[in-house]
Scaffold this motif. Structure first.
Motif, mmCIF file in Angstrom:
data_model
loop_
_atom_site.group_PDB
_atom_site.id
_atom_site.type_symbol
_atom_site.label_atom_id
_atom_site.label_comp_id
_atom_site.label_asym_id
_atom_site.label_seq_id
_atom_site.Cartn_x
_atom_site.Cartn_y
_atom_site.Cartn_z
ATOM 1 N N PRO A 123 7.125 -23.292 -3.284
ATOM 2 C CA PRO A 123 6.281 -22.492 -2.389
ATOM 3 C C PRO A 123 7.133 -21.656 -1.440
ATOM 4 C CG PRO A 123 6.393 -24.744 -1.592
ATOM 5 C CD PRO A 123 7.178 -24.709 -2.881
ATOM 6 N N ALA A 124 6.722 -20.420 -1.241
ATOM 7 C CA ALA A 124 7.399 -19.529 -0.302
ATOM 8 C C ALA A 124 6.342 -18.713 0.419
ATOM 9 C CB ALA A 124 8.377 -18.609 -1.027
ATOM 10 N N GLU A 141 4.777 -23.783 15.897
ATOM 11 C CA GLU A 141 4.108 -24.806 15.096
ATOM 12 C C GLU A 141 3.892 -24.349 13.659
ATOM 13 O OE1 GLU A 141 0.652 -22.583 17.160
ATOM 14 O OE2 GLU A 141 2.807 -22.916 17.401
ATOM 15 N N VAL A 142 3.764 -23.046 13.460
ATOM 16 C CA VAL A 142 3.612 -22.511 12.100
ATOM 17 C C VAL A 142 4.907 -22.698 11.322
ATOM 18 C CG1 VAL A 142 3.234 -20.411 10.739
ATOM 19 C CG2 VAL A 142 1.845 -20.849 12.777
ATOM 20 N N ILE A 143 6.030 -22.370 11.959
ATOM 21 C CA ILE A 143 7.333 -22.529 11.313
ATOM 22 C C ILE A 143 7.588 -23.996 10.994
ATOM 23 C CG2 ILE A 143 9.799 -22.099 11.521
ATOM 24 C CD1 ILE A 143 8.088 -19.550 11.497
ATOM 25 N N THR A 147 7.944 -25.547 7.193
ATOM 26 C CA THR A 147 9.212 -26.192 6.848
ATOM 27 C C THR A 147 8.987 -27.629 6.396
ATOM 28 O OG1 THR A 147 10.387 -24.788 8.445
ATOM 29 C CG2 THR A 147 11.496 -26.799 7.709
ATOM 30 N N ALA A 148 8.120 -28.343 7.126
ATOM 31 C CA ALA A 148 7.823 -29.735 6.765
ATOM 32 C C ALA A 148 7.166 -29.846 5.401
ATOM 33 C CB ALA A 148 6.921 -30.356 7.831
ATOM 34 N N ALA A 149 6.412 -28.805 5.012
ATOM 35 C CA ALA A 149 5.732 -28.802 3.717
ATOM 36 C C ALA A 149 6.629 -28.312 2.591
ATOM 37 C CB ALA A 149 4.477 -27.930 3.796
ATOM 38 N N GLY A 167 18.940 -20.629 9.188
ATOM 39 C CA GLY A 167 17.742 -20.540 10.001
ATOM 40 C C GLY A 167 16.488 -20.959 9.245
ATOM 41 N N ALA A 168 15.436 -21.256 9.989
ATOM 42 C CA ALA A 168 14.172 -21.672 9.372
ATOM 43 C C ALA A 168 13.538 -20.546 8.569
ATOM 44 C CB ALA A 168 13.211 -22.159 10.451
ATOM 45 N N VAL A 169 13.830 -19.303 8.968
ATOM 46 C CA VAL A 169 13.309 -18.128 8.266
ATOM 47 C C VAL A 169 14.493 -17.295 7.788
ATOM 48 C CG1 VAL A 169 11.824 -16.094 8.394
ATOM 49 C CG2 VAL A 169 11.294 -18.103 9.794
#
Length: 256
Positions: A123-124, A141-143, A147-149, A167-169
């Motif tokens: 998933p991306a 919270e969206v990031i 990330t957790a998913a 980075g997370a993104v």
């Protein structure tokens, strides 16, 4: 309009050949939300979801593909088509009820992760298909949820960020007109990042081999940017209104 994520973007669909299922958030860029409010006799609210946009505002990707095709059923109203109408409604929700927008987006991200798992895909998500919102600061919270998913987040941006490969993104810097922007693009490439540049090259024709000495690869093949080779220019062909650009945003298709 129960969904915030779209799964029908023709370019992101190409990612499925690489085993990637991508969801994209399409909102109205720059001043398009206020333009449509004015067309409906409503007061402009100074909403700009692309605060660092430059010359690209005149030839935005918002007009590419189905987003720029007039539909007869919308001829009497302010919208060109159902794509623009949908982007208006999502942008309206983002502005008027941010909590509900985020709630629906988080739900969509969970559905994306589940659908990808069901089909054996990665998933991306691009949270800024036609906007440039800093979700990391405004809605962390969206990031965190994505990330957790296990959802890989990536975006194009005109914000002058430092390249952070961990980075997370994963951000691809999008070049616009101006000496400062070009200097940042070169710094970003030297650091190992990628820079998106729109060239005046027709569909089916090869892109230039280099830009300012940096190699160019064909970023029209898929939209899975986080798998691109480091330190390369993400070459794109002009689409929609960009085909008529004379501002300098669309770069001549010759190697430099």
């Amino acid at each position: 309009m129960s969904s915030i994520l779209s799964f029908s973007n023709p370019k992101t669909l190409k990612g499925e050949t690489l085993g990637v299922l991508t969801g994209v958030v399409h909102l109205l860029p720059a001043g398009e939300y206020d333009r449509l409010r004015i067309a409906q006799g409503l007061e402009p609210l100074r909403v700009n979801l692309c605060p660092f946009a430059g010359a690209c505002k005149r030839t935005c990707l918002n007009t590419a593909g189905r987003g720029g095709l007039p539909m007869a059923s919308y001829a009497a109203g302010p919208y060109r088509n159902n794509v623009e109408f949908g982007r208006y409604r999502r942008t309206d929700l983002y502005h008027a009820d941010r909590a509900e927008f985020i709630r629906r987006l988080l739900s969509d991200l969970r559905r994306l992760a589940a659908a990808a798992a069901d089909h054996g895909l990665q998933p991306a998500a691009r949270l800024n298909g036609t906007s440039d919102i800093d979700y990391e600061s405004e809605s962390p919270e969206v990031i965190a949820s994505a990330t957790a998913a296990g959802i890989r987040l990536y975006d194009y941006t005109k914000r002058m960020r430092r390249f952070n490969p961990r980075g997370a993104v994963f951000y691809v810097y999008s070049l616009d007109v101006g000496a400062a922007r070009e200097r940042h693009a070169i710094e970003y490439l030297r650091a190992g990042g990628n820079v998106a540049i729109v060239f005046d090259v027709p569909k089916g024709q090869p892109l230039p081999a280099t830009w300012r000495g940096f190699p160019v690869f064909d970023a029209d093949v898929t939209d899975v940017r986080y798998r691109d080779p480091a330190g390369h220019v993400s070459g794109l062909r002009a689409k929609g209104h960009a085909k008529q650009d004379r501002s300098g945003f669309v770069v001549p298709g010759v190697a430099t």
